[in-house]
Design a protein around this motif. Sequence first.
Motif, PDB file in Angstrom:
ATOM      1  N   ASN A  32     -16.657  21.601 -20.076  1.00 12.94           N
ATOM      2  CA  ASN A  32     -15.875  22.800 -19.805  1.00 12.94           C
ATOM      3  C   ASN A  32     -14.367  22.609 -19.889  1.00 12.94           C
ATOM      4  OD1 ASN A  32     -17.993  24.774 -19.347  1.00 12.94           O
ATOM      5  ND2 ASN A  32     -18.568  23.472 -17.633  1.00 12.94           N
ATOM      6  N   THR A 144     -30.230  24.016 -14.224  1.00 12.79           N
ATOM      7  CA  THR A 144     -29.697  23.734 -15.542  1.00 12.79           C
ATOM      8  C   THR A 144     -28.182  23.641 -15.438  1.00 12.79           C
ATOM      9  OG1 THR A 144     -31.484  24.957 -16.594  1.00 12.79           O
ATOM     10  CG2 THR A 144     -29.523  24.574 -17.921  1.00 12.79           C
ATOM     11  N   ILE A 146     -24.578  23.834 -17.218  1.00 10.79           N
ATOM     12  CA  ILE A 146     -24.040  24.523 -18.378  1.00 10.79           C
ATOM     13  C   ILE A 146     -22.658  23.995 -18.737  1.00 10.79           C
ATOM     14  CG2 ILE A 146     -23.423  26.767 -19.345  1.00 10.79           C
ATOM     15  CD1 ILE A 146     -26.342  26.610 -18.700  1.00 10.79           C
TER      16      ILE A 146
ATOM     17  N   CYS B  70      -8.636  24.401 -19.074  1.00 12.14           N
ATOM     18  CA  CYS B  70      -8.442  25.066 -17.777  1.00 12.14           C
ATOM     19  C   CYS B  70      -9.731  25.008 -16.975  1.00 12.14           C
ATOM     20  CB  CYS B  70      -7.969  26.505 -17.976  1.00 12.14           C
ATOM     21  SG  CYS B  70      -8.966  27.428 -19.165  1.00 12.14           S
ATOM     22  N   THR B  71     -10.336  23.830 -17.008  1.00  8.70           N
ATOM     23  CA  THR B  71     -11.629  23.634 -16.338  1.00  8.70           C
ATOM     24  C   THR B  71     -11.601  24.096 -14.887  1.00  8.70           C
ATOM     25  OG1 THR B  71     -11.702  21.604 -17.639  1.00  8.70           O
ATOM     26  CG2 THR B  71     -13.481  21.953 -16.086  1.00  8.70           C
ATOM     27  N   GLU B  73      -9.694  26.153 -13.266  1.00 13.65           N
ATOM     28  CA  GLU B  73      -9.596  27.608 -13.085  1.00 13.65           C
ATOM     29  C   GLU B  73     -10.920  28.291 -13.347  1.00 13.65           C
ATOM     30  OE1 GLU B  73      -5.773  28.613 -15.312  1.00 13.65           O
ATOM     31  OE2 GLU B  73      -6.184  30.383 -14.076  1.00 13.65           O
ATOM     32  N   LEU B  74     -11.565  27.877 -14.440  1.00 13.34           N
ATOM     33  CA  LEU B  74     -12.850  28.495 -14.794  1.00 13.34           C
ATOM     34  C   LEU B  74     -13.893  28.245 -13.727  1.00 13.34           C
ATOM     35  CD1 LEU B  74     -13.087  27.604 -18.586  1.00 13.34           C
ATOM     36  CD2 LEU B  74     -12.630  29.850 -17.604  1.00 13.34           C
ATOM     37  N   LEU B  75     -13.918  27.044 -13.223  1.00 14.73           N
ATOM     38  CA  LEU B  75     -14.960  26.704 -12.248  1.00 14.73           C
ATOM     39  C   LEU B  75     -14.732  27.381 -10.901  1.00 14.73           C
ATOM     40  CD1 LEU B  75     -15.571  22.962 -13.114  1.00 14.73           C
ATOM     41  CD2 LEU B  75     -17.125  24.857 -13.456  1.00 14.73           C
ATOM     42  N   ASN B  77     -14.645  30.368 -10.458  1.00 14.57           N
ATOM     43  CA  ASN B  77     -15.545  31.520 -10.441  1.00 14.57           C
ATOM     44  C   ASN B  77     -16.984  31.156 -10.143  1.00 14.57           C
ATOM     45  OD1 ASN B  77     -13.680  33.496 -11.080  1.00 14.57           O
ATOM     46  ND2 ASN B  77     -13.856  33.106 -13.274  1.00 14.57           N
ATOM     47  N   ILE B  82     -21.553  21.363 -10.399  1.00 14.61           N
ATOM     48  CA  ILE B  82     -21.802  19.935 -10.206  1.00 14.61           C
ATOM     49  C   ILE B  82     -20.982  19.190 -11.243  1.00 14.61           C
ATOM     50  CG2 ILE B  82     -23.522  18.105 -10.436  1.00 14.61           C
ATOM     51  CD1 ILE B  82     -25.605  19.991  -9.405  1.00 14.61           C
ATOM     52  N   GLU B  84     -18.083  19.491 -12.678  1.00 16.97           N
ATOM     53  CA  GLU B  84     -17.501  20.304 -13.746  1.00 16.97           C
ATOM     54  C   GLU B  84     -18.501  20.983 -14.676  1.00 16.97           C
ATOM     55  OE1 GLU B  84     -13.161  18.322 -13.946  1.00 16.97           O
ATOM     56  OE2 GLU B  84     -14.595  17.548 -15.440  1.00 16.97           O
ATOM     57  N   TYR B  85     -19.756  21.014 -14.298  1.00 18.31           N
ATOM     58  CA  TYR B  85     -20.738  21.822 -15.019  1.00 18.31           C
ATOM     59  C   TYR B  85     -21.013  23.066 -14.183  1.00 18.31           C
ATOM     60  CZ  TYR B  85     -22.083  17.956 -18.087  1.00 18.31           C
ATOM     61  OH  TYR B  85     -22.096  16.943 -19.015  1.00 18.31           O
ATOM     62  N   PHE B  86     -21.238  24.199 -14.829  1.00 17.49           N
ATOM     63  CA  PHE B  86     -21.762  25.361 -14.115  1.00 17.49           C
ATOM     64  C   PHE B  86     -23.227  25.071 -13.817  1.00 17.49           C
ATOM     65  CE2 PHE B  86     -18.238  28.221 -14.678  1.00 17.49           C
ATOM     66  CZ  PHE B  86     -17.679  27.890 -15.900  1.00 17.49           C
ATOM     67  N   VAL B  87     -23.699  25.560 -12.683  1.00 22.12           N
ATOM     68  CA  VAL B  87     -25.115  25.358 -12.360  1.00 22.12           C
ATOM     69  C   VAL B  87     -25.854  26.679 -12.506  1.00 22.12           C
ATOM     70  CG1 VAL B  87     -26.781  24.618 -10.617  1.00 22.12           C
ATOM     71  CG2 VAL B  87     -24.531  23.535 -10.743  1.00 22.12           C
ATOM     72  N   ALA B  88     -26.941  26.646 -13.227  1.00 27.03           N
ATOM     73  CA  ALA B  88     -27.738  27.859 -13.437  1.00 27.03           C
ATOM     74  C   ALA B  88     -29.188  27.567 -13.070  1.00 27.03           C
ATOM     75  CB  ALA B  88     -27.639  28.282 -14.905  1.00 27.03           C
ATOM     76  N   PRO B  89     -29.981  28.613 -12.861  1.00 27.10           N
ATOM     77  CA  PRO B  89     -31.406  28.383 -12.596  1.00 27.10           C
ATOM     78  C   PRO B  89     -32.051  27.707 -13.799  1.00 27.10           C
ATOM     79  CG  PRO B  89     -30.824  30.682 -12.238  1.00 27.10           C
ATOM     80  CD  PRO B  89     -29.641  30.025 -12.861  1.00 27.10           C
ATOM     81  N   PRO B  90     -33.244  27.122 -13.625  1.00 25.37           N
ATOM     82  CA  PRO B  90     -33.845  26.322 -14.705  1.00 25.37           C
ATOM     83  C   PRO B  90     -34.132  27.094 -15.989  1.00 25.37           C
ATOM     84  CG  PRO B  90     -35.375  26.587 -12.871  1.00 25.37           C
ATOM     85  CD  PRO B  90     -34.052  27.097 -12.411  1.00 25.37           C
TER      86      PRO B  90
END
Lengths: 495, 108
Positions: A32, A144, A146, B70-71, B73-75, B77, B82, B84-90
């Motif tokens: 990111n 997951t 992202i 701009c990691t 800033e983005l994170l 939201n 985890i 610097e990764y966005f976490v999403a459902p499986p």
Amino acid sequence: WVPVVGLEIHAQISSNSKLFSGSQVQFAAPPNSLVSFFDASLPGTLPVLNRRCVEAAVMTGLALNCSINKKSLFDRKHYFYADLPAGYQITQQRVPIAVNGSLSYSLCVDNKMSQMVTKTVRIKQIQLEQDSGKSLHDDARSQTLIDLNRAGVGLMEVVMEPDMCCGEEAAAAVRELQLILQTLGSSQAIMAEGQLRVDANVSVHHPGEPYGVRTEVKNINSMRFLAKAVDYEIQRQIEELENGGTILNETRAFDSKLGCTIPMRDKEGKQDYRFMPEPNLPPLILYDARSLPVDMNHQQVVNIDWIRERLPDLPSVTRAKLVELYGILPEHSFTLLNEDGLAEYFENVIKKTQMKPKKVIGWILNDLLSYLKQHALTVKESPVSSFLLADLLNLLEKREISSSAAKQVLEELWKGEGKTPLEIVKEKKLELIQDQKELEQICQAVIDGQEDEVMAIKAGNLKVLNKLIGLVQRATRGRSNPVLVKQILEKKLSE
Amino acid sequence: ETVTVAVLDHLEHLALVDFRNAEGVERLQKAIQFADQLHEVNTEGIQPMDSVLEDRCLYLREDDVTEGNCTKELLKNAREKIEEYFVAPPGNIPLPKLEERDTFLQGS
């Protein structure tokens, strides 16, 4: 059974920034870190088209003999997935940038390099579209991760009509496309880095009957797996139908470990992408020499003819030139272009040696290439440079050493110890014996020691002469000129 | 001509909208009827217009790197992150089938 194979190929455009935003395009960066507000689909952002991506698509379209659409449109393709933050992908569904092209590729018949067949596959279209982000599945923690670095990178989707019939053809077509893209520079097309992704559409039918139901095979990560996946799926479908089953119109993933295709979890049924025109982008207008607008800023104008004039030689043209210029065989030209840097290496050697290209090619393809392959080296990593090889071939050409001695020198050169061929020849005393008397003495000694063979030759069995020549070679440790030796032996035996 | 339950169910699946009640469906019906008035215009032989921007010039940007990096800033939201990764459902959790979910459409 007639198998039918079509391909959808996604090639990442080689550009500094993304298709619709100014964030950087780069493989393997911190997660990111290469993401703009637009890529993250934050409200209030708009797509701004990257000129370089347009040029890359035009180049590719021209190279594949397509008609370039002077007016093409952008659309939204909607689906939900965590790595597609906007909920839609901007693509070109109605009117893509290029249509109706063709790609010629070659195949070896029965695995014999000497018999090559040329085939053609029609290119249905090329469209510009956005790549999605990357999903890292963590099944253990049921989540997951992202990374949106790849989200918004420009892609060219090349759609190949179902003109292929097996894994070999599919792989050959993709290989040729890869070479073309790399030659143009529009994509580096490195499959291992995900810059070239292939989905195969496979079906089978009986001749004369309508096409069968097709399946889509995804998750093919290398050229090798492409052929395997396609062939496996063809077999699977044939077996299924012969056992009275039916083929479902589904998406299957290739499992490289098991070497088979498995259905992808399709809990959602058939997708409805609800295509709609992209309201934030006017039509993309391209120009040519005739329609060039006088009063427009040059930077805003993409001129198809200007791009066409600057297209480099495509691989097929380069191959033909190599064959014509150097008298090598077509299959040689294929091998030369198949290895990155090999054609250049070959031409560099030619420049520096008096040896005829037809002889040089043997050394390049048999000796150099096989060594590189054995040690998994690229041409660029070769411990023997084109200069060194040329030096060696010159010694051979000037008859200062025999061809078997040359092979011995090459063995030494591979060690990369910095010695020149001449130094190695002197060190190992591999120079051809120039002294006629010395040669005659050795020949005589061999004749004296091989009574049976001598009798056979005198009785008319001339093939046995080769054995004697071989013995002389051995006695001189490869330092005798076989032509000269044959002359001397023949003369002595006729006395 | 009314919008069928099958279409409403399909829309709820695709767009994750929730018609909620008869009033919601009625509103949709009225909107479609209103838009259908467009059919009164004879458009034979006319290319559809899909944007008033169709005569505008599509601006082409130079291939320069001008944004990103701009990691943080983005994170900001992200509800969950985890390293610097966005976490999403499986995976996508599809809307349950009509019979299995609690929607007023069932009664229709």
